[in-house]
Design an enzyme around this catalytic site. Structure first.
Site, PDB file in Angstrom:
ATOM      1  N   CYS A 142       0.888  -1.195   0.098  1.00 16.11           N
ATOM      2  CA  CYS A 142       0.046  -0.048  -0.023  1.00 16.11           C
ATOM      3  C   CYS A 142       0.752   1.290   0.081  1.00 16.11           C
ATOM      4  CB  CYS A 142      -0.930  -0.012   1.126  1.00 16.11           C
ATOM      5  SG  CYS A 142      -2.506   1.087   0.950  1.00 16.11           S
ATOM      6  N   LYS A 163     -10.861   8.706  -1.404  1.00 10.32           N
ATOM      7  CA  LYS A 163     -10.430   7.748  -0.802  1.00 10.32           C
ATOM      8  C   LYS A 163     -10.810   6.375  -1.237  1.00 10.32           C
ATOM      9  CE  LYS A 163      -9.155   5.110   3.484  1.00 10.32           C
ATOM     10  NZ  LYS A 163      -9.363   5.112   5.071  1.00 10.32           N
ATOM     11  N   SER A 192      -7.739   0.404   0.854  1.00 18.28           N
ATOM     12  CA  SER A 192      -8.072   1.458   1.729  1.00 18.28           C
ATOM     13  C   SER A 192      -6.849   2.485   1.393  1.00 18.28           C
ATOM     14  CB  SER A 192      -7.850   1.118   3.258  1.00 18.28           C
ATOM     15  OG  SER A 192      -8.185   2.161   4.019  1.00 18.28           O
ATOM     16  N   HIS A 235      -4.700  -4.302   0.454  1.00 19.82           N
ATOM     17  CA  HIS A 235      -4.311  -4.646   1.847  1.00 19.82           C
ATOM     18  C   HIS A 235      -4.804  -6.298   1.875  1.00 19.82           C
ATOM     19  CE1 HIS A 235      -2.568  -1.246   4.186  1.00 19.82           C
ATOM     20  NE2 HIS A 235      -3.440  -0.373   3.534  1.00 19.82           N
ATOM     21  N   GLU A 237      -3.420  -8.287   3.734  1.00 17.71           N
ATOM     22  CA  GLU A 237      -3.299  -8.833   5.192  1.00 17.71           C
ATOM     23  C   GLU A 237      -4.467  -8.495   6.056  1.00 17.71           C
ATOM     24  OE1 GLU A 237      -2.109  -4.610   5.491  1.00 17.71           O
ATOM     25  OE2 GLU A 237      -2.021  -6.046   3.933  1.00 17.71           O
ATOM     26  N   ARG A 249     -14.285   4.730  12.492  1.00 21.11           N
ATOM     27  CA  ARG A 249     -13.417   5.813  12.915  1.00 21.11           C
ATOM     28  C   ARG A 249     -13.545   7.149  12.483  1.00 21.11           C
ATOM     29  NH1 ARG A 249      -7.830   4.793  10.894  1.00 21.11           N
ATOM     30  NH2 ARG A 249      -9.032   5.403   9.041  1.00 21.11           N
TER      31      ARG A 249
END
EC number: 2.3.1.46
Length: 309
Positions: A142, A163, A192, A235, A237, A249
């Site tokens: 990333c 985003k 992300s 991502h 992972e 968040r």
């Protein structure tokens, strides 16, 4: 590949609860084989969570992997206990004379920060320069991909206006490439990021081979022909809940984020998301360890001479 970690690392119990094979240092010392030495430069704020995610993906193969955790930011962490950092992380000065079979550089929440404004930008450049002579193969994830493209190829920072968040479909471009061996023709992976990775930019300004793209034509997975560097812009992972945690968040921070694409059932954040990318993530890291690290790294790490078939 059983990962070899310190006996007291929190990830030991966390991963064993998932029936992931973790070998403590005390047990590994009884096996007379050379483990692969993999250094993880963890740039994420929640370091313990990130450790768990990457160690899970590195654990499913028959050889030992000796994990060393690295930090380059000396500022006090707001998300990870100082005791944990002191006990399980080394500084660059501690390992700069050593050689490693593999290096993983994680992402970081710095998509809207200019490179020169990153507090540890000089240290990032130092580690990447050092890795050329001290690491067999490096995997960037990333934001680290964007940083590496700038440092290694001089590509300016490319930033999206919005985003990219969600689980997106990808397709492989070279079905017989080693890094995508065993992949389905199309697969899902989470993103992300604000960083932008147009495939045309990678083709025009580097000699890297693009192995997989998003449906929109962004580069997802690409690598050098000598296997010394590999890049994944998403991502793989991530846990099932990670995108949800990031979304909530941002909601609580008043940022009015879009609901992550193709993630919550029926696009409803009240529904529990499911991980649809787990098999892809495991296969990607297994292929990297096998074909980009194990197959070309020297047996004697004192003499760094990675060799291709």
């Amino acid at each position: 590949m059983p990962i070899r970690v310190p006996d007291e690392l929190p990830a030991v119990n966390f991963l064993r609860e998932e029936n992931v094979f973790v070998m403590t240092t005390s047990r590994a010392s009884g096996q007379e084989i050379r483990p692969l030495k993999v250094l993880i430069l963890n740039l994420m704020p929640k370091k313990i969570e990130t450790e768990n995610q990457f160690l899970r993906l590195l654990s499913n193969s028959p050889l030992q992997v000796d994990i060393q955790l690295l930090r380059i930011d000396s500022r006090e962490s707001r998300n990870t206990p100082a005791e944990h950092l002191n006990n399980f992380y080394c500084n660059f000065e501690d390992i700069q004379e050593q050689n490693f079979d593999g290096l993983i550089v994680t992402g970081a929440p710095l998509g809207l920060v200019e490179f020169n404004d990153v507090a540890y930008w000089p240290q990032i450049k130092q580690v990447l320069e050092w890795s050329k002579d001290h690491v067999t193969s490096t995997l960037f994830v990333c934001w680290a991909v964007q940083a590496a493209l700038n440092i290694l190829y001089g590509i300016p920072k490319q930033t999206r206006t919005d985003k990219l968040s969600g689980v997106y479909e990808h397709h492989i471009l070279h079905p017989h490439a080693l890094l995508t061996r065993g992949f389905d023709d199309s697969f899902l992976a989470p993103h992300s990021r604000y960083a932008d990775f147009p495939a045309a930019l990678i083709r025009d300004y580097t000699d890297l081979e693009i192995l997989a793209e998003t449906e929109e034509g962004d580069a997802y997975l690409f690598a050098s022909k000598d296997k010394r560097i590999a890049f994944v812009t998403g991502h793989p992972e991530y846990d099932a809940q990670t995108l949800a945690q990031e979304y909530l968040r941002d909601v609580e921070a008043g940022l009015d984020p879009d609901v992550p694409y193709n993630y919550f059932p029926h696009n409803d954040p009240q529904n529990k998301p499911r991980a649809s990318w787990r098999s892809h993530g495991n296969l990607l890291f297994t292929n990297w360890l096998n074909y980009y690290v194990y197959q070309i790294t020297p047996y004697d790490l004192r003499h760094m001479n990675p060799t291709l078939d």
